[in-house]
Design an enzyme around this catalytic site. Structure first.
Site, short mmCIF file in Angstrom:
data_model
loop_
_atom_site.label_atom_id
_atom_site.label_comp_id
_atom_site.label_asym_id
_atom_site.label_seq_id
_atom_site.Cartn_x
_atom_site.Cartn_y
_atom_site.Cartn_z
N LYS A 236 4.93 8.84 9.03
CA LYS A 236 4.73 8.11 10.28
C LYS A 236 5.77 8.45 11.36
O LYS A 236 5.65 9.51 11.97
CB LYS A 236 4.60 6.62 10.00
CG LYS A 236 3.32 6.36 9.14
CD LYS A 236 2.89 4.94 8.98
CE LYS A 236 1.52 4.90 8.29
NZ LYS A 236 1.44 4.06 7.12
N ASP B 216 9.33 2.96 -0.65
CA ASP B 216 8.31 3.61 0.18
C ASP B 216 8.55 3.16 1.62
O ASP B 216 8.12 2.09 2.03
CB ASP B 216 6.91 3.22 -0.31
CG ASP B 216 5.82 3.88 0.54
OD1 ASP B 216 6.18 4.61 1.49
OD2 ASP B 216 4.63 3.65 0.26
N TYR C 226 0.85 -1.19 0.00
CA TYR C 226 0.00 0.00 0.00
C TYR C 226 0.88 1.23 0.00
O TYR C 226 1.86 1.29 0.75
CB TYR C 226 -0.90 0.00 1.24
CG TYR C 226 -1.76 1.24 1.40
CD1 TYR C 226 -2.83 1.47 0.55
CD2 TYR C 226 -1.48 2.18 2.40
CE1 TYR C 226 -3.63 2.60 0.69
CE2 TYR C 226 -2.27 3.31 2.55
CZ TYR C 226 -3.34 3.53 1.70
OH TYR C 226 -4.12 4.65 1.85
C1 LIG Z 1 0.69 4.56 5.78
C2 LIG Z 1 1.37 4.35 4.49
C3 LIG Z 1 1.18 5.21 3.40
C4 LIG Z 1 0.17 6.32 3.42
O1 LIG Z 1 0.49 7.31 4.36
P1 LIG Z 1 -0.68 8.31 4.83
O2 LIG Z 1 0.03 9.25 5.75
O3 LIG Z 1 -1.72 7.46 5.49
O4 LIG Z 1 -1.18 8.98 3.61
C5 LIG Z 1 1.95 5.04 2.27
N1 LIG Z 1 2.85 4.05 2.19
C6 LIG Z 1 3.04 3.17 3.20
C7 LIG Z 1 4.06 2.10 3.07
C8 LIG Z 1 2.30 3.29 4.38
O5 LIG Z 1 2.47 2.40 5.37
#
Ligand SMILES: *Cc1c(COP(=O)(O)O)cnc(C)c1O
Length: 422
Positions: A262, A234, A139
């Site tokens: 995060k 990512d 994701y």
């Molecule tokens: C949480 C997440 C996202 C999206 O981040 P948001 O701050 O919720 O938009 C994108 N990539 C990864 C790997 C994630 O865990």
């Protein structure tokens, strides 16, 4: 609480501002939190939960860590946002570029979604190509290009994972199963000259925790280089949760672009994308790739994030967190098996998932073949016992540095009773 849930559902889609919070994946009604301290969340009824969701990853020190809260307070008293450059965002960019291999220049944004969206825009601009590759089960946020699931077959054109995403755009996103070298090779054989970038979670966390097989990251690095495509790690979830500097630092693999969020925001809305100087010089105002944000680099968010990064940059931090996480995951698997329940786990740094299947999964199909109904019963049993596990079999669990021996013991004791009852 029921009253609140009814009120919420009248005015928020499904009662929530992000779907997983609705408990739709496990059934039942979510609780409403009013406070968090260390490893614990407290709901509107005054119930305490040992929290393994930790705001889905950011709170690596636990809730309301004193230095983080103090740093935010200090900045709040000086103003919430200025609309000019601030020293804090420079300090944050310096901290990140020093920590993350290959991150020579970085742009702060407000979410992980924004970070991956912008990184792909840069990749397309740099290469002059239009397609991107993602792995099924990874994701990368909810923007149109990446809200894509696999079609049928091993290596395919993407189809929209959401209504409202145009087919024409979805088709530009190619998908392959995680850890599948052959599928990736096929995609490059067929579309190599059109592929701007491969984007991946270098340790997958959004199908539950699924690490790359030995050599897989190096393989992806090699294939992308051969075909002139950029590699985007990512690390929104894994950055500073698996290791200081993230999986790239841990594995010794340098991507071309990196996305973060995060943990670097400590619970404030923060994201970042960056990479090699040559690529980031395409970003406005230096270059033609437009990307902006009224609140980007927000000083309160920067202050909180910097305080958290300072506090975790101590010798042994990741060793302790990783060992605690591993011990818990193995303990949970052991308790399940003791009661005749098939279980396995992956744990990497401060993230883990228990899968109700014998062998730990390597890709999304294997994750999906685990016993999802069992996960639901486990989730609700644990919740009843005051332990908040992720409300979906496809989310990673996140211990924090605030989780200690007492929480370990309480969690394993509860799990033993829950598995016995199952
Ligand atoms: C949480 C997440 C996202 C999206 O981040 P948001 O701050 O919720 O938009 C994108 N990539 C990864 C790997 C994630 O865990």
């Amino acid at each position: 609480m029921t009253d609140l849930w009814e009120r919420a559902q009248r005015v928020l889609p499904g009662g929530v501002n992000s779907p997983v919070r609705s408990f739709k994946g496990v059934g039942g009604t979510p609780f409403f939190s009013v406070s968090g301290q260390g490893a614990y969340l407290e709901d509107t009824a005054g119930r305490q939960y040992i929290d393994y969701v930790m705001s889905y990853g950011p709170l690596i020190l636990g809730h309301a860590y004193p230095e983080v809260v103090a740093a935010a307070h200090t900045q709040i008293a000086r103003g919430l946002s200025y609309g000019t450059p601030t020293p804090l965002e420079v300090a944050m960019a310096e901290r990140l570029t020093q920590a993350v291999p290959g991150l020579e220049m970085v742009r702060m944004v407000n979410s992980g979604t924004e970070a991956t969206m912008s990184a792909l825009r840069v990749a397309r601009a740099v290469t002059g190509r239009h397609r991107v590759v993602k792995f099924t089960g990874c994701y990368h946020g909810h923007h149109d290009s990446l809200l894509i699931r696999a079609g049928s077959g091993a290596a395919t054109l993407g189809v929209p994972d959401s209504a409202g995403v145009p087919m024409g755009l979805a088709e530009l996103t190619l998908t392959a199963p995680y850890n599948d070298r052959e599928a990736l090779t096929q995609l490059f054989a067929r579309y190599g000259r059109e592929i701007a970038a491969v984007i991946m979670e270098p340790v997958a966390g959004n199908m539950g925790t699924v690490p790359p097989l030995p050599g897989f990251l190096a393989f992806v690095r090699e294939v992308t280089e051969q075909h002139g495509a950029l590699l985007v790690f990512d690390e929104v979830m894994t950055g500073f949760r698996t290791a200081w500097g993230g999986v790239g630092a841990l594995a010794g693999i340098q991507p071309d672009l990196i996305t973060l969020a995060k943990v670097i925001g400590a619970g404030m809305p923060v994201g970042a994308y960056g990479g090699r100087l040559a690529h980031m010089q395409h970003v406005a105002p230096l270059g033609p790739v437009y990307q902006a944000g009224t609140l980007s680099g927000n000083p309160v968010a920067m202050a909180a994030g910097l305080a958290q990064l300072d506090a975790i940059r101590v010798p042994g931090f990741y060793e302790r967190l990783g060992e605690w996480t591993h011990t818990l995951a193995q303990g949970l698997v052991e308790r399940a098996r003791r009661h005749g329940i098939s279980a396995s786990a992956h744990a990497v740094g401060g993230m883990f998932t228990v899968f109700f299947r014998d062998v730990p999964p390597r890709n999304f199909d294997e994750v999906a073949s685990s016993d999802v109904d069992r996960y639901r019963r486990y989730f609700h049993g644990m919740l009843q016992a005051g332990i908040f596990m992720p409300p979906s079999p496809f989310e990673s669990a996140f211990p924090s540095a605030a989780h200690g021996p007492a929480e370990m013991e309480a969690t394993l004791r509860a799990a033993d009773a829950v598995f016995r009852a199952m």
